[in-house]
Design an enzyme around this catalytic site. Structure first.
Site, PDB file in Angstrom:
ATOM      1  CD  GLU A   1      87.001  44.689 -73.781  1.00  0.00           C
ATOM      2  OE1 GLU A   1      87.598  45.436 -73.005  1.00  0.00           O
ATOM      3  OE2 GLU A   1      87.332  44.480 -74.966  1.00  0.00           O
TER       4      GLU A   1
ATOM      5  CG  HIS B   1      88.556  43.479 -83.139  1.00  0.00           C
ATOM      6  ND1 HIS B   1      87.376  43.797 -82.534  1.00  0.00           N
ATOM      7  CD2 HIS B   1      89.499  44.304 -82.594  1.00  0.00           C
ATOM      8  CE1 HIS B   1      87.580  44.756 -81.640  1.00  0.00           C
ATOM      9  NE2 HIS B   1      88.859  45.080 -81.663  1.00  0.00           N
TER      10      HIS B   1
ATOM     11  CB  CYS C   1      87.884  42.677 -78.769  1.00  0.00           C
ATOM     12  SG  CYS C   1      88.142  44.357 -78.213  1.00  0.00           S
TER      13      CYS C   1
HETATM   14  N1  CAA Z   1      92.406  64.384 -91.986  1.00  0.00           N
HETATM   15  C1  CAA Z   1      92.640  63.088 -92.323  1.00  0.00           C
HETATM   16  N2  CAA Z   1      93.362  62.242 -91.542  1.00  0.00           N
HETATM   17  C2  CAA Z   1      93.875  62.711 -90.401  1.00  0.00           C
HETATM   18  C3  CAA Z   1      93.691  64.061 -90.006  1.00  0.00           C
HETATM   19  C4  CAA Z   1      92.916  64.905 -90.851  1.00  0.00           C
HETATM   20  N3  CAA Z   1      92.664  66.177 -90.542  1.00  0.00           N
HETATM   21  N4  CAA Z   1      94.316  64.236 -88.824  1.00  0.00           N
HETATM   22  C5  CAA Z   1      94.881  63.049 -88.495  1.00  0.00           C
HETATM   23  N5  CAA Z   1      94.616  62.137 -89.454  1.00  0.00           N
HETATM   24  C6  CAA Z   1      94.989  60.720 -89.484  1.00  0.00           C
HETATM   25  C7  CAA Z   1      96.416  60.450 -89.021  1.00  0.00           C
HETATM   26  O1  CAA Z   1      97.344  60.660 -90.063  1.00  0.00           O
HETATM   27  C8  CAA Z   1      96.288  58.993 -88.602  1.00  0.00           C
HETATM   28  O2  CAA Z   1      96.264  58.158 -89.729  1.00  0.00           O
HETATM   29  P1  CAA Z   1      97.526  57.217 -90.077  1.00  0.00           P
HETATM   30  O3  CAA Z   1      97.824  56.402 -88.842  1.00  0.00           O
HETATM   31  O4  CAA Z   1      97.007  56.405 -91.198  1.00  0.00           O
HETATM   32  O5  CAA Z   1      98.635  58.148 -90.459  1.00  0.00           O
HETATM   33  C9  CAA Z   1      94.870  58.900 -88.040  1.00  0.00           C
HETATM   34  O6  CAA Z   1      94.195  60.060 -88.529  1.00  0.00           O
HETATM   35  C10 CAA Z   1      94.824  58.934 -86.529  1.00  0.00           C
HETATM   36  O7  CAA Z   1      95.553  60.033 -86.095  1.00  0.00           O
HETATM   37  P2  CAA Z   1      96.579  59.895 -84.893  1.00  0.00           P
HETATM   38  O8  CAA Z   1      97.486  58.725 -85.116  1.00  0.00           O
HETATM   39  O9  CAA Z   1      97.178  61.212 -84.620  1.00  0.00           O
HETATM   40  O10 CAA Z   1      95.507  59.536 -83.757  1.00  0.00           O
HETATM   41  P3  CAA Z   1      95.637  59.574 -82.218  1.00  0.00           P
HETATM   42  O11 CAA Z   1      97.012  59.328 -81.774  1.00  0.00           O
HETATM   43  O12 CAA Z   1      94.988  60.812 -81.776  1.00  0.00           O
HETATM   44  O13 CAA Z   1      94.738  58.301 -81.783  1.00  0.00           O
HETATM   45  C11 CAA Z   1      94.355  55.947 -81.681  1.00  0.00           C
HETATM   46  C12 CAA Z   1      94.465  57.173 -82.584  1.00  0.00           C
HETATM   47  C13 CAA Z   1      95.750  55.559 -81.176  1.00  0.00           C
HETATM   48  C14 CAA Z   1      93.788  54.805 -82.505  1.00  0.00           C
HETATM   49  C15 CAA Z   1      93.404  56.246 -80.493  1.00  0.00           C
HETATM   50  O14 CAA Z   1      92.147  56.594 -80.973  1.00  0.00           O
HETATM   51  C16 CAA Z   1      93.265  55.070 -79.521  1.00  0.00           C
HETATM   52  O15 CAA Z   1      94.095  54.891 -78.635  1.00  0.00           O
HETATM   53  N6  CAA Z   1      92.169  54.231 -79.674  1.00  0.00           N
HETATM   54  C17 CAA Z   1      91.910  53.082 -78.801  1.00  0.00           C
HETATM   55  C18 CAA Z   1      92.860  51.941 -79.061  1.00  0.00           C
HETATM   56  C19 CAA Z   1      92.594  51.238 -80.362  1.00  0.00           C
HETATM   57  O16 CAA Z   1      91.547  51.342 -80.941  1.00  0.00           O
HETATM   58  N7  CAA Z   1      93.586  50.456 -80.814  1.00  0.00           N
HETATM   59  C20 CAA Z   1      93.435  49.648 -82.014  1.00  0.00           C
HETATM   60  C21 CAA Z   1      94.129  48.316 -81.906  1.00  0.00           C
HETATM   61  S1  CAA Z   1      93.746  47.514 -80.365  1.00  0.00           S
HETATM   62  C22 CAA Z   1      92.287  46.687 -80.593  1.00  0.00           C
HETATM   63  O17 CAA Z   1      91.898  46.430 -81.693  1.00  0.00           O
HETATM   64  C23 CAA Z   1      91.500  46.314 -79.374  1.00  0.00           C
HETATM   65  C24 CAA Z   1      90.369  47.258 -79.228  1.00  0.00           C
HETATM   66  O18 CAA Z   1      89.298  47.041 -79.758  1.00  0.00           O
HETATM   67  C25 CAA Z   1      90.553  48.471 -78.401  1.00  0.00           C
END
Ligand code: CAA
Length: 458
Positions: A83, A252, A117
Site C-alpha cells: 500500500e 496482522h 495491509c
Molecule cells: N502506561 C500504560 N498504558 C498506557 C499509558 C501508560 N502510561 N498511557 C496510556 N496507556 C494505554 C491506554 O490505556 C490504551 O490502552 P487500552 O486501549 O488497552 O486501554 C493504550 O495505552 C493506548 O492509549 P490511547 O488509547 O490513549 O492511545 P491513542 O488514542 O493516543 O492512540 C491508536 C492509539 C488509536 C492505536 C493510535 O496509535 C493510532 O491511530 N494508530 C494507527 C491506527 C492503528 O494502528 N489501528 C489499529 C487497527 S487498524 C489496522 O490494523 C490497519 C493498520 O495496520 C493501520
C-alpha cells in the site's frame, strides 16, 4: 493438482536503524509506558530517504534468491502486495523484473495488489490459486509484500515501522495452506485510507480502525469455524471447533497490544458459542459476560480486563513468540502478518512446530480481512524442508540486535526529509549508505521524468 501448496521459504528485510519507544515517550512528552506497555511496542524501524518501496522489495527478493541459490528462471509468477504507492500506474513488480533480466526470464505472471495491509494475503491467495489451476506451468511463485508505515506527528506516529517479506511458494511445502479454509469479511469503512496523493501519510480514525479490526476478526473466525466444522462433519467428526484446535495463532499487527486483545477475542467467541455447562477452565471469570453480543464488547474495559486475564496462558503459548519482530520493528502493513510468521518460526524448533496448525488473521483497512491456516509438515528431521525453513530465519533476533539506535531527534529529522523529498524530481537522496545493511538496494537518483534508478550497497 499439486499437493500441499504453501510456503517453502521466506526472507525478511527491515531497516538498519530504529528509534527506541521509551526515548519517543520522553520526546513526545507522553506518560511513561504509553507506547511500551499501552501499545506493547519496544522499538520502531524506519527508512531514510534513500529507501522506498521498490528498494525494499528489490532487497528482499535478491536476498531470498541468493540464499536459496534458485535459478532466476525457476520463477513463473511474482505477486507484490503493498500500500506504499509511489506510482499510480507502474507496478513495483515491473521494477523487480530488473533482477530477472540477466537470466532472460520475462515469462513471469503477476502484478501488484493493493488494499491497505491485506495486499500480501491477496497475493498469497493468487499465487496458491495459480498453482492449483490449469495455468500452472510447474514453476515456483514468489509473493513479495512490503511497506513503509509512517504517520504525521501525533498519536499514530509510534505505530509506524517498515519492512518487506518475500515468500517462495510451491507444492509439498512445510507450511501448506489448508484447503477450503478461509473465513473472509469485507465491507466499506473509512477507518484508515490514503486519499492524499501528495503525501505519504494516511488519514486514520484510530478508534474506528480498532473496532473495524475486531469486527472483521469476529466475522472471519465465525466463518472459518463454520467451514472447518462442515469439513469435519463430512469426515464423521461432530464437535465444536475451538482455539484448542489451533496450536499457534498469528495476526496482522498494527501494535502488539492489539494482538493480545485479538487472541482474547477468539477465546471469547468460543466461550459465547459454547453452552454454559462447558467445563473449560480457561473460561473462568467470563460467565458474567455470557449475555453480551460480540459487537457490544469492543470498547468495554471490564470485558477487556477479564479476557486478557483469562487468555494469558494461551497467548503465551500460541502467539507471544510471533510478536518479536513487530515489537522491535513496528507495523510493516502488508508484511506484518508474514513477519509474525517468521518470528514464530525463529522462536520454535522444527520438532515443536511439526504437525501443528498455524492460524493466520490478515486485516487491511477499508476493509478486507481473512482468517486462514497453515498445516505444518510432520517431518522435522535434519535437512527436511521444515528444518531448513526454521533455520533460515533463526538469525532474526541477531539481525535485529545489529541495527543502529537513532535518537528521536534524528528520527524526526528523517521524517521531515521524507516529507520534503516525497515525489521530488531531479535529485539524489542525501544520506549515508553506512546506515544500510550490506547488500541493500537503495534509491540512487530520481530524474526529471520521475524515473527512479537504484544501486546496491556492497
Ligand atoms: N502506561 C500504560 N498504558 C498506557 C499509558 C501508560 N502510561 N498511557 C496510556 N496507556 C494505554 C491506554 O490505556 C490504551 O490502552 P487500552 O486501549 O488497552 O486501554 C493504550 O495505552 C493506548 O492509549 P490511547 O488509547 O490513549 O492511545 P491513542 O488514542 O493516543 O492512540 C491508536 C492509539 C488509536 C492505536 C493510535 O496509535 C493510532 O491511530 N494508530 C494507527 C491506527 C492503528 O494502528 N489501528 C489499529 C487497527 S487498524 C489496522 O490494523 C490497519 C493498520 O495496520 C493501520
Amino acid at each position: 493438482w499439486p499437493k500441499d501448496v504453501g510456503i517453502l521459504d521466506l526472507e525478511v528485510y527491515f531497516p538498519a536503524q530504529y528509534v527506541d519507544q521509551t526515548d519517543l515517550e520522553k520526546y513526545n512528552k507522553v506518560e511513561a509506558g504509553k507506547y511500551t506497555v499501552g501499545l506493547g511496542q519496544t522499538q520502531m524501524g524506519f527508512c531514510s530517504v534513500q529507501e522506498d518501496i521498490n528498494s525494499l522489495c528489490l532487497t528482499v527478493v535478491q536476498r531470498l534468491m541468493e540464499r536459496t541459490k534458485l535459478p532466476w528462471d525457476s520463477v513463473g509468477r511474482l505477486e507484490v502486495g503493498t500500500e506504499t504507492i509511489i506510482d499510480k500506474s507502474k507496478a513495483v513488480k515491473t521494477v523487480l523484473m530488473e533482477l530477472f533480466q540477466e537470466s532472460g526470464n520475462t515469462d513471469i505472471e503477476g502484478i501488484d495488489t493493493t488494499n491497505a495491509c491485506y495486499g500480501g494475503t491477496a497475493s498469497l491467495f493468487n499465487a496458491a490459486n495459480w498453482m492449483e489451476s490449469s495455468y500452472w506451468d510447474g514453476r515456483y511463485a514468489l509473493v513479495v509484500c512490503g511497506d513503509i508505515a509512517v504517520y504525521p506527528n501525533g498519536n499514530a506516529r509510534p505505530t509506524g515501522g517498515a519492512g518487506a517479506v518475500a515468500m517462495l511458494i510451491g507444492p509439498n511445502a512445510p507450511l501448506a495452506l489448508e484447503q477450503g479454509l478461509r473465513g473472509t469479511h469485507m465491507e466499506n469503512a473509512y477507518d484508515f485510507y490514503k486519499p492524499n496523493l501528495a503525501s505519504e501519510y494516511p488519514l486514520v480514525d484510530g478508534k474506528l480502525s480498532i473496532q473495524c479490526y475486531f469486527r472483521a476478526l469476529d466475522r472471519c473466525y465465525t466463518s472459518y469455524r463454520r467451514k472447518i466444522q462442515n469439513q469435519w462433519k463430512q469426515d464423521g467428526i461432530d464437535r465444536p471447533f475451538t482455539l484448542d484446535d489451533i496450536q499457534y495463532m498469528i495476526f496482522h499487527t498494527p501494535f502488539c497490544k492489539m494482538v493480545q486483545k485479538s487472541l482474547a477475542r477468539l477465546m471469547f467467541s468460543d466461550f459465547l458459542s459454547s453452552s454454559s455447562a462447558t467445563q473449560n477452565t480457561s473460561y473462568k471469570g467470563l460467565e458474567a459476560f455470557r449475555n453480551l453480543k460480540l459487537e457490544e464488547t469492543y470498547t468495554n474495559k471490564d470485558v477487556d480486563k477479564a479476557l486478557l486475564k483469562a487468555s494469558l496462558d494461551i497467548f503465551n503459548k500460541k502467539t507471544k513468540a510471533s510478536l518479536y519482530l513487530s515489537t522491535h520493528n513496528g507495523n510493516m502493513y502488508t508484511s506484518s502478518l508474514y513477519g509474525c510468521l517468521a518470528s514464530l518460526l525463529a522462536h520454535h524448533s522444527a520438532q515443536e512446530l511439526a504437525g501443528s496448525r498455524i492460524g493466520a488473521f490478515s486485516y487491511g483497512s477499508g476493509l478486507a480481512a481473512s482468517l486462514f491456516s497453515f498445516r505444518v509438515s510432520q517431518d522435522a528431521s535434519p535437512g527436511s524442508p521444515l528444518e531448513k525453513l526454521v533455520s533460515s530465519v533463526s538469525d532474526l533476533p541477531k539481525r535485529l540486535a545489529s541495527r543502529k539506535r537513532m535518537s528521536p531527534e534524528e528520527f524526526t529529522e528523517v521524517m521531515n526529509q521524507r516529507e520534503q523529498f516525497y515525489h521530488k524530481v531531479n535529485f539524489s537522496p542525501p544520506g549515508d549508505t553506512n546506515n544500510l545493511f550490506p547488500g541493500t538496494w537503495y534509491l540512487e537518483r530520481v530524474d526529471e521524468m520521475h524515473r527512479r534508478k537504484y544501486a546496491r550497497h556492497p
